[in-house]
Design a protein around this motif. Structure first.
Motif, PDB file in Angstrom:
ATOM      1  N   MET A 171       0.828  -1.200   0.000  1.00  0.00           N
ATOM      2  CA  MET A 171       0.000   0.000   0.000  1.00  0.00           C
ATOM      3  C   MET A 171       0.868   1.259   0.000  1.00  0.00           C
ATOM      4  O   MET A 171       0.624   2.212  -0.746  1.00  0.00           O
ATOM      5  N   TYR A 172       1.900   1.255   0.839  1.00  0.00           N
ATOM      6  CA  TYR A 172       2.792   2.413   0.919  1.00  0.00           C
ATOM      7  C   TYR A 172       3.607   2.564  -0.367  1.00  0.00           C
ATOM      8  O   TYR A 172       3.857   3.691  -0.818  1.00  0.00           O
ATOM      9  N   ARG A 173       4.022   1.432  -0.954  1.00  0.00           N
ATOM     10  CA  ARG A 173       4.779   1.501  -2.203  1.00  0.00           C
ATOM     11  C   ARG A 173       3.900   2.043  -3.333  1.00  0.00           C
ATOM     12  O   ARG A 173       4.379   2.769  -4.209  1.00  0.00           O
ATOM     13  N   ALA A 174       2.632   1.671  -3.323  1.00  0.00           N
ATOM     14  CA  ALA A 174       1.720   2.172  -4.358  1.00  0.00           C
ATOM     15  C   ALA A 174       1.535   3.681  -4.220  1.00  0.00           C
ATOM     16  O   ALA A 174       1.529   4.413  -5.221  1.00  0.00           O
ATOM     17  N   VAL A 175       1.400   4.166  -2.981  1.00  0.00           N
ATOM     18  CA  VAL A 175       1.293   5.618  -2.755  1.00  0.00           C
ATOM     19  C   VAL A 175       2.596   6.293  -3.165  1.00  0.00           C
ATOM     20  O   VAL A 175       2.592   7.356  -3.810  1.00  0.00           O
ATOM     21  N   GLU A 176       3.722   5.702  -2.802  1.00  0.00           N
ATOM     22  CA  GLU A 176       5.025   6.251  -3.176  1.00  0.00           C
ATOM     23  C   GLU A 176       5.135   6.391  -4.694  1.00  0.00           C
ATOM     24  O   GLU A 176       5.610   7.423  -5.213  1.00  0.00           O
ATOM     25  N   HIS A 177       4.686   5.366  -5.424  1.00  0.00           N
ATOM     26  CA  HIS A 177       4.733   5.406  -6.887  1.00  0.00           C
ATOM     27  C   HIS A 177       3.885   6.561  -7.427  1.00  0.00           C
ATOM     28  O   HIS A 177       4.300   7.281  -8.352  1.00  0.00           O
ATOM     29  N   GLN A 178       2.710   6.757  -6.858  1.00  0.00           N
ATOM     30  CA  GLN A 178       1.838   7.841  -7.309  1.00  0.00           C
ATOM     31  C   GLN A 178       2.465   9.208  -7.031  1.00  0.00           C
ATOM     32  O   GLN A 178       2.351  10.136  -7.843  1.00  0.00           O
ATOM     33  N   LEU A 179       3.131   9.339  -5.903  1.00  0.00           N
ATOM     34  CA  LEU A 179       3.717  10.623  -5.527  1.00  0.00           C
ATOM     35  C   LEU A 179       4.898  11.008  -6.417  1.00  0.00           C
ATOM     36  O   LEU A 179       5.186  12.194  -6.607  1.00  0.00           O
ATOM     37  N   LYS A 180       5.607  10.024  -6.944  1.00  0.00           N
ATOM     38  CA  LYS A 180       6.754  10.328  -7.804  1.00  0.00           C
ATOM     39  C   LYS A 180       6.335  11.123  -9.023  1.00  0.00           C
ATOM     40  O   LYS A 180       7.094  11.958  -9.525  1.00  0.00           O
ATOM     41  N   ASP A 181       5.117  10.869  -9.523  1.00  0.00           N
ATOM     42  CA  ASP A 181       4.619  11.620 -10.679  1.00  0.00           C
ATOM     43  C   ASP A 181       4.294  13.062 -10.314  1.00  0.00           C
ATOM     44  O   ASP A 181       4.045  13.897 -11.185  1.00  0.00           O
ATOM     45  N   ARG A 182       4.290  13.356  -9.024  1.00  0.00           N
ATOM     46  CA  ARG A 182       3.983  14.712  -8.554  1.00  0.00           C
ATOM     47  C   ARG A 182       5.222  15.382  -7.966  1.00  0.00           C
ATOM     48  O   ARG A 182       5.119  16.352  -7.209  1.00  0.00           O
ATOM     49  N   ASP A 183       6.375  14.803  -8.280  1.00  0.00           N
ATOM     50  CA  ASP A 183       7.653  15.331  -7.786  1.00  0.00           C
ATOM     51  C   ASP A 183       7.704  15.354  -6.263  1.00  0.00           C
ATOM     52  O   ASP A 183       8.296  16.251  -5.656  1.00  0.00           O
ATOM     53  N   ASN A 184       7.066  14.377  -5.662  1.00  0.00           N
ATOM     54  CA  ASN A 184       7.103  14.237  -4.208  1.00  0.00           C
ATOM     55  C   ASN A 184       8.031  13.075  -3.886  1.00  0.00           C
ATOM     56  O   ASN A 184       7.831  11.962  -4.368  1.00  0.00           O
ATOM     57  N   SER A 185       9.043  13.342  -3.081  1.00  0.00           N
ATOM     58  CA  SER A 185      10.088  12.340  -2.846  1.00  0.00           C
ATOM     59  C   SER A 185       9.890  11.532  -1.569  1.00  0.00           C
ATOM     60  O   SER A 185      10.824  10.881  -1.095  1.00  0.00           O
ATOM     61  N   LEU A 186       8.684  11.524  -1.000  1.00  0.00           N
ATOM     62  CA  LEU A 186       8.449  10.732   0.199  1.00  0.00           C
ATOM     63  C   LEU A 186       8.657   9.251  -0.096  1.00  0.00           C
ATOM     64  O   LEU A 186       8.168   8.723  -1.093  1.00  0.00           O
ATOM     65  N   THR A 187       9.381   8.584   0.777  1.00  0.00           N
ATOM     66  CA  THR A 187       9.655   7.154   0.608  1.00  0.00           C
ATOM     67  C   THR A 187       8.687   6.332   1.456  1.00  0.00           C
ATOM     68  O   THR A 187       7.921   6.876   2.260  1.00  0.00           O
ATOM     69  N   VAL A 188       8.748   5.017   1.294  1.00  0.00           N
ATOM     70  CA  VAL A 188       7.918   4.122   2.095  1.00  0.00           C
ATOM     71  C   VAL A 188       8.186   4.346   3.579  1.00  0.00           C
ATOM     72  O   VAL A 188       7.261   4.413   4.397  1.00  0.00           O
ATOM     73  N   SER A 189       9.457   4.469   3.918  1.00  0.00           N
ATOM     74  CA  SER A 189       9.819   4.697   5.317  1.00  0.00           C
ATOM     75  C   SER A 189       9.211   5.999   5.835  1.00  0.00           C
ATOM     76  O   SER A 189       8.669   6.054   6.953  1.00  0.00           O
ATOM     77  N   ASN A 190       9.306   7.082   5.031  1.00  0.00           N
ATOM     78  CA  ASN A 190       8.708   8.364   5.422  1.00  0.00           C
ATOM     79  C   ASN A 190       7.204   8.235   5.608  1.00  0.00           C
ATOM     80  O   ASN A 190       6.635   8.741   6.583  1.00  0.00           O
ATOM     81  N   LEU A 191       6.570   7.576   4.672  1.00  0.00           N
ATOM     82  CA  LEU A 191       5.115   7.440   4.718  1.00  0.00           C
ATOM     83  C   LEU A 191       4.677   6.651   5.947  1.00  0.00           C
ATOM     84  O   LEU A 191       3.697   7.001   6.602  1.00  0.00           O
ATOM     85  N   ARG A 192       5.386   5.599   6.251  1.00  0.00           N
ATOM     86  CA  ARG A 192       5.045   4.799   7.435  1.00  0.00           C
ATOM     87  C   ARG A 192       5.220   5.630   8.710  1.00  0.00           C
ATOM     88  O   ARG A 192       4.364   5.612   9.611  1.00  0.00           O
ATOM     89  N   SER A 193       6.327   6.330   8.800  1.00  0.00           N
ATOM     90  CA  SER A 193       6.604   7.116   9.997  1.00  0.00           C
ATOM     91  C   SER A 193       5.566   8.212  10.193  1.00  0.00           C
ATOM     92  O   SER A 193       5.038   8.394  11.304  1.00  0.00           O
ATOM     93  N   GLN A 194       5.240   8.916   9.116  1.00  0.00           N
ATOM     94  CA  GLN A 194       4.263   9.997   9.229  1.00  0.00           C
ATOM     95  C   GLN A 194       2.862   9.463   9.526  1.00  0.00           C
ATOM     96  O   GLN A 194       2.085  10.084  10.243  1.00  0.00           O
ATOM     97  N   THR A 195       2.547   8.298   8.965  1.00  0.00           N
ATOM     98  CA  THR A 195       1.238   7.682   9.240  1.00  0.00           C
ATOM     99  C   THR A 195       1.101   7.351  10.718  1.00  0.00           C
ATOM    100  O   THR A 195       0.078   7.640  11.355  1.00  0.00           O
ATOM    101  N   ALA A 196       2.126   6.727  11.288  1.00  0.00           N
ATOM    102  CA  ALA A 196       2.093   6.360  12.705  1.00  0.00           C
ATOM    103  C   ALA A 196       1.988   7.602  13.593  1.00  0.00           C
ATOM    104  O   ALA A 196       1.205   7.629  14.561  1.00  0.00           O
TER     105      ALA A 196
END
Length: 303
Positions: A171-196
């Motif tokens: 799920m996080y990798r899929a969001v990460e993939h979508q964000l790359k098209d928006r020039d957003n460099s958040l990684t899976v690790s970033n997304l997990r940390s911010q979600t928690a």
């Protein structure tokens, strides 16, 4: 096929012979495979380049397996042909048959070798049948049907599935993939940390949706903190609660497309372009899985 020449020879035998029966069985299996292949081709859109490529590989594999199966059956049958002469011992010009004594030593050795060949052929045949059954299940089962439906839904929007590894982070990798098209460099690790962090800071919005599977009670504060820690420190799967948190973190709606239900939109209050994920119930042996999407790639490949 390598066995075609031998098949031609065998057609000359009597209709009731084992060879003739095997020939007819092979012809039937070839026809059935061709019918299955045609059905497989019809089920995949011609503009779906990835699936057409996979289809070609699947067809080649099925044809190769059937060819190997037929060849092994022919070889096994050739070893079983009756009419082999009995080996007789000869002593001082008198055969063992003449003196009423059989010498079965050499024949016994041949028999043991034949048993080993037959056992091996039977094991290979059983393996081939299991593989064929698995292929059929793969092509006609829930996973294949779900994939077909999703491909059609996405094609109407000029989209196609972007495969994401099934490793607990999907799920996080899929969001990460979508964000790359928006020039957003958040990684899976970033997304997990911010979600928690978001869920911990808004515990009252999430605890009512989390229950202990053993007792059925709502999570205690301690259980909730462990749940959030697992988000950061383990490949724990994400779901709608985590998507709700991510939508708030990114100020972006998240749309989840499904095969058998209407899309779910989380964060409808946001006006930006939604992140689009694909939710699959039957993608892998473990079940649920998230993929991303990408622009449909048109193709003129009709093969």
């Amino acid at each position: 096929m390598e066995g075609d020449g031998r098949l031609g020879e065998m057609e000359e035998t009597e209709d009731g012979s084992e060879e003739a029966l095997l020939v007819r069985q092979h012809r039937k299996e070839k026809k059935e495979l061709q019918a299955r292949i045609q059905s497989m081709k019809n089920s995949v859109p011609k503009n779906d380049k990835k699936r057409r490529k996979q289809l070609a590989e699947d067809i080649a594999k099925l044809e190769s397996e059937l060819e190997g199966k037929h060849r092994r059956e022919l070889e096994a049958l050739s070893h079983e042909q009756p009419g082999q002469p009995q080996v007789e011992g000869v002593t001082n010009g008198v055969s063992s048959k003449d003196i009423g004594t059989e010498v079965p030593i050499q024949q016994s050795r041949v028999s043991k070798a034949q048993k080993r060949r037959e056992k091996k052929a039977a094991q290979e045949k059983e393996r081939d049948e299991r593989i064929a059954e698995a292929e059929i299940e793969n092509l006609s089962g829930a996973r294949h049907l779900e994939s077909q439906k999703l491909s059609c839904v996405l094609a109407e929007r000029d989209l196609q599935i972007k495969q994401i590894p099934s490793d607990g982070h999907c799920m996080y990798r899929a969001v990460e993939h979508q964000l790359k098209d928006r020039d957003n460099s958040l990684t899976v690790s970033n997304l997990r940390s911010q979600t928690a962090d978001f869920m911990q800071n808004h515990a009252d919005d999430f605890i009512p949706f989390l229950t202990n599977t053993t007792t059925g009670d709502l999570y205690t504060q301690e259980e909730f903190l462990k749940y959030c820690a697992d988000i950061v420190n383990t490949p724990a799967w994400g779901g709608q609660l985590e998507l709700r948190a991510l939508s708030q973190i990114l100020n972006t709606p998240i749309e989840v497309i499904q095969a058998d239900a209407s899309p779910i939109v989380i964060g409808e209050e946001f006006s930006s372009k939604p992140i689009i994920l694909v939710y699959m119930r039957h993608a892998y042996g473990l079940g649920e899985h998230y993929n991303s999407v990408e622009q449909l790639v048109p193709t003129t490949d009709d093969s």
